[in-house]
Design a protein around this motif. Structure first.
Motif, short mmCIF file in Angstrom:
data_model
loop_
_atom_site.label_atom_id
_atom_site.label_comp_id
_atom_site.label_asym_id
_atom_site.label_seq_id
_atom_site.Cartn_x
_atom_site.Cartn_y
_atom_site.Cartn_z
N ALA A 189 12.14 -1.97 0.27
CA ALA A 189 10.73 -1.90 -0.10
C ALA A 189 10.23 -0.46 -0.10
O ALA A 189 9.49 -0.05 -1.01
CB ALA A 189 9.90 -2.75 0.86
N VAL A 190 10.64 0.31 0.89
CA VAL A 190 10.23 1.71 0.94
C VAL A 190 10.80 2.47 -0.25
O VAL A 190 10.09 3.25 -0.91
CB VAL A 190 10.70 2.35 2.26
CG1 VAL A 190 10.54 3.88 2.20
CG2 VAL A 190 9.92 1.79 3.44
N VAL A 223 7.22 -0.64 -2.87
CA VAL A 223 6.49 -1.91 -2.91
C VAL A 223 6.21 -2.38 -1.49
O VAL A 223 6.83 -1.91 -0.53
CB VAL A 223 7.27 -3.00 -3.69
CG1 VAL A 223 7.53 -2.57 -5.12
CG2 VAL A 223 8.60 -3.34 -2.98
N ASN A 224 5.31 -3.33 -1.37
CA ASN A 224 4.98 -3.89 -0.07
C ASN A 224 6.16 -4.67 0.48
O ASN A 224 6.81 -5.43 -0.23
CB ASN A 224 3.76 -4.80 -0.22
CG ASN A 224 3.34 -5.42 1.09
OD1 ASN A 224 3.84 -6.47 1.45
ND2 ASN A 224 2.42 -4.77 1.78
N ALA A 225 6.45 -4.48 1.77
CA ALA A 225 7.62 -5.14 2.38
C ALA A 225 7.48 -6.66 2.34
O ALA A 225 8.47 -7.37 2.11
CB ALA A 225 7.80 -4.65 3.82
N ASP A 226 6.28 -7.17 2.57
CA ASP A 226 6.08 -8.61 2.51
C ASP A 226 6.30 -9.14 1.10
O ASP A 226 6.87 -10.22 0.92
CB ASP A 226 4.67 -8.96 3.01
CG ASP A 226 4.41 -10.46 2.96
OD1 ASP A 226 5.08 -11.20 3.71
OD2 ASP A 226 3.56 -10.89 2.15
N TYR A 227 5.86 -8.38 0.12
CA TYR A 227 6.06 -8.79 -1.27
C TYR A 227 7.54 -8.85 -1.60
O TYR A 227 8.02 -9.81 -2.23
CB TYR A 227 5.35 -7.82 -2.21
CG TYR A 227 5.56 -8.12 -3.68
CD1 TYR A 227 4.85 -9.14 -4.30
CD2 TYR A 227 6.48 -7.40 -4.44
CE1 TYR A 227 5.04 -9.43 -5.64
CE2 TYR A 227 6.68 -7.68 -5.77
CZ TYR A 227 5.96 -8.69 -6.37
OH TYR A 227 6.17 -8.98 -7.69
N TYR A 228 8.30 -7.83 -1.17
CA TYR A 228 9.74 -7.84 -1.44
C TYR A 228 10.41 -9.02 -0.74
O TYR A 228 11.29 -9.67 -1.31
CB TYR A 228 10.40 -6.53 -0.99
CG TYR A 228 11.90 -6.57 -1.20
CD1 TYR A 228 12.43 -6.40 -2.47
CD2 TYR A 228 12.77 -6.83 -0.14
CE1 TYR A 228 13.80 -6.48 -2.68
CE2 TYR A 228 14.13 -6.91 -0.34
CZ TYR A 228 14.64 -6.74 -1.62
OH TYR A 228 15.99 -6.85 -1.82
N THR A 229 10.00 -9.32 0.48
CA THR A 229 10.56 -10.46 1.21
C THR A 229 10.32 -11.75 0.43
O THR A 229 11.21 -12.61 0.31
CB THR A 229 9.93 -10.57 2.61
OG1 THR A 229 10.25 -9.38 3.35
CG2 THR A 229 10.45 -11.78 3.36
N ARG A 230 9.12 -11.89 -0.13
CA ARG A 230 8.82 -13.10 -0.90
C ARG A 230 9.67 -13.17 -2.17
O ARG A 230 10.04 -14.26 -2.60
CB ARG A 230 7.33 -13.13 -1.25
CG ARG A 230 6.46 -13.49 -0.04
CD ARG A 230 5.00 -13.68 -0.41
NE ARG A 230 4.30 -12.41 -0.54
CZ ARG A 230 3.71 -11.98 -1.64
NH1 ARG A 230 3.77 -12.71 -2.74
NH2 ARG A 230 3.08 -10.82 -1.66
N GLU A 238 13.02 -4.00 4.55
CA GLU A 238 11.97 -2.99 4.64
C GLU A 238 12.41 -1.68 4.01
O GLU A 238 11.59 -0.96 3.43
CB GLU A 238 11.60 -2.76 6.11
CG GLU A 238 10.97 -3.96 6.81
CD GLU A 238 12.02 -5.00 7.25
OE1 GLU A 238 13.23 -4.71 7.11
OE2 GLU A 238 11.61 -6.07 7.73
N GLU A 279 8.02 -15.60 -4.59
CA GLU A 279 7.42 -14.81 -5.66
C GLU A 279 8.48 -14.67 -6.75
O GLU A 279 9.57 -14.17 -6.49
CB GLU A 279 6.98 -13.44 -5.14
CG GLU A 279 6.55 -12.47 -6.24
CD GLU A 279 5.40 -13.00 -7.06
OE1 GLU A 279 5.58 -13.11 -8.30
OE2 GLU A 279 4.34 -13.32 -6.49
#
Length: 283
Positions: free
Chosen positions: A41-42, A46-53, A38, A59
């Motif tokens: 991502a901050v 970028v979106n935290a979920d997007y970075y996780t993927r 997280e 992704e």
């Protein structure tokens, strides 16, 4: 096996950074080393979920803008940044670096002087001669000034006499500039140079409009120097690692041959002239 090289790289670089190294305050106990997903991502916006993927390999096609943001967030140096882009299957843009790469490092200038018996010089992607050793100065002495290989070829009267096969030299210079346009079409120096050449040379305009693209080759150059006569020189061009867009070019004559003797004579003539009427060295 489904490898996730991009995700592995991001995870490893994230775990190697502490919050205080990126200007973040750490709260609470941490179950893992380094930054949390997280937090990256901050930092990257970028979106935290997007970075996780991205880390999990769900992704695999991030945009160049995302990759640039992650490079900044993870404090990647130039090599690590380029590696990140390659893992994502894209090519990093080095335009801002290339445009600033007009100064030659002192160590590289010293290296030029380490080739006293052969011409060596550093040039930009737009064929500007940025620095040269004494023998390269002597080689290009017929030009006034010896500043840019394309300008010298098309606009300096000495060009058509200096290059034994002028047509070949002209085609090569234009093809090199077309390649430079592919790297950075908005480069102000390139735009300025092309504008000047098209305004004053119909030959350049004709070749430029053909859109032939070619980088530096190792073809022998046939030159005709007013002081020493014909020269046949081969050359090697090396990319300067810490200055993208710069190349170190080293000419070479066959040992013991007529061109090697001519280069030796050229060096002597040039040194004598400098003693009689010295002027500041280029670069």
């Amino acid at each position: 096996m489904d490898d996730n090289h991009l995700g592995d790289f991001l995870r490893a670089r994230r775990s190697g950074l502490r919050p205080e190294e990126v200007g973040m305050v750490s709260y609470g106990a941490r179950r893992v080393a380094g930054l949390r997903r997280e937090e990256v991502a901050v930092l990257a916006g970028v979106n935290a979920d997007y970075y996780t993927r991205l880390e999990q390999g769900r992704e695999r096609n991030p945009s160049s803008q995302v990759l640039e943001a992650l490079s900044s967030a993870l404090h990647l140096d130039a090599d690590a940044r380029a590696h990140l882009f390659r893992l994502a299957g894209t090519v990093p843009s080095d335009r801002s670096v290339e445009r600033a790469a007009e100064r030659v490092a002192p160590a590289l200038r010293q290296l030029l002087d380490g080739y006293p018996h052969t011409p060596a010089f550093v040039m930009s992607r737009t064929l500007d001669i940025l620095a040269a050793n004494a023998l390269a100065d002597a080689l290009y002495a017929p030009f006034e000034p010896a500043d840019n290989l394309a300008r010298m070829t098309f606009l300096d009267p000495a060009g058509r006499h200096f290059y034994a096969d002028w047509d070949r030299a002209a085609r090569a210079a234009v093809a090199n500039l077309r390649q430079a346009a592919g790297f950075d079409p908005d480069n102000p120096r390139l735009r300025e140079l092309v504008h000047t050449l098209t305004e004053h040379s119909a030959d350049f305009t004709r070749l430029w409009n053909a859109h032939t693209v070619r980088g530096k080759t190792q073809e022998a150059k046939q030159l005709l120097h007013p002081d020493v006569g014909p020269l046949t020189l081969t050359y090697q061009a090396f990319d300067v690692r810490d200055a993208p867009g710069q190349q170190l070019v080293i000419y070479h004559a066959e040992p013991g041959g007529p061109s090697a003797e001519a280069l030796h004579l050229l060096g002597s003539v040039h040194a004598t002239r400098r003693q009689a009427d010295p002027w500041p060295r280029r670069g």
